[in-house]
Design an enzyme around this catalytic site. Structure first.
Site, short mmCIF file in Angstrom:
data_model
loop_
_atom_site.label_atom_id
_atom_site.label_comp_id
_atom_site.label_asym_id
_atom_site.label_seq_id
_atom_site.Cartn_x
_atom_site.Cartn_y
_atom_site.Cartn_z
N THR A 148 1.41 1.53 7.24
CA THR A 148 0.06 2.08 7.36
C THR A 148 -0.93 1.04 7.87
OG1 THR A 148 0.56 3.67 5.63
CG2 THR A 148 -1.76 3.35 6.16
N CYS A 149 -0.80 -0.20 7.40
CA CYS A 149 -1.71 -1.26 7.86
C CYS A 149 -1.52 -1.52 9.36
CB CYS A 149 -1.48 -2.54 7.06
SG CYS A 149 -1.84 -2.37 5.30
#
Length: 179
Positions: free
Chosen positions: A92-93
């Site tokens: 996600t990052c």
């Protein structure tokens, strides 16, 4: 450690929230991991700080261990954005959070940000490699909080031991004016 005196002397949270909302549509950002249908994580604009607080004087590594910057000095006399993520190279990052700042780097500069910096509790080599993979050069500075000192000083620890093996940083973003 008391939160008083922890963030930028001129931290402008309300206008910071408005600025981030104007760029990202909200002061809360939700991302999804690969192959999921529901939100995996959430970034909420830091609200622990109060206008007038100062950034702590803490060294963060950049490029390799021992080389880097004092975060308070980095923002001294400047306006900027400091944001944190739990881990470099995490799905996600890498797919949602860092790319948003890269894509909006010119807009942030046009709005007056002289520094845009990403912090993660990772070592400097990992942050450098992640920055190269994400093509951040000239857009986002990649700072390693390898000892978790800034994260602890800000009270933003996240116990990610079960998934990432150690204490990491919560996701946060702050607008700094003369750190």
């Amino acid at each position: 450690m008391a939160r008083q005196g922890v963030l930028s002397r001129g931290l402008v949270l309300l206008s910071g929230v408005a600025l981030l909302r104007s760029f990202f549509g909200s002061e809360t950002f939700v991302g999804q991991g690969r192959g999921t249908t529901g939100p995996q994580c959430r970034i909420t604009v830091l609200r622990h700080a109060a206008e007038g607080d100062s950034l702590p004087s803490i060294h963060l590594d950049e490029d390799k261990p021992g080389e880097g910057v004092n975060v308070a000095e980095l923002f001294k006399g400047k306006k900027g954005v400091l944001f944190a993520v739990p881990g470099a190279f995490t799905p996600t990052c890498s797919e949602q959070h860092l790319p948003g700042y890269i894509e909006k780097a010119e807009d942030l500069k046009a709005a007056g940000a002289e520094v845009v910096a990403c912090v993660s509790v990772n070592d400097a080599f990992v942050m450098k490699a992640w920055g190269e993979q994400q093509k951040v050069e000239g857009k986002v500075r990649m700072l390693a909080d390898a000892k978790c000192e800034l994260t602890k000083a800000l009270g933003m620890e996240l116990d990610a031991s079960a998934k990432l093996g150690n204490i990491r940083s919560e996701r946060y973003a702050m607008i700094i004016d003369d750190g």
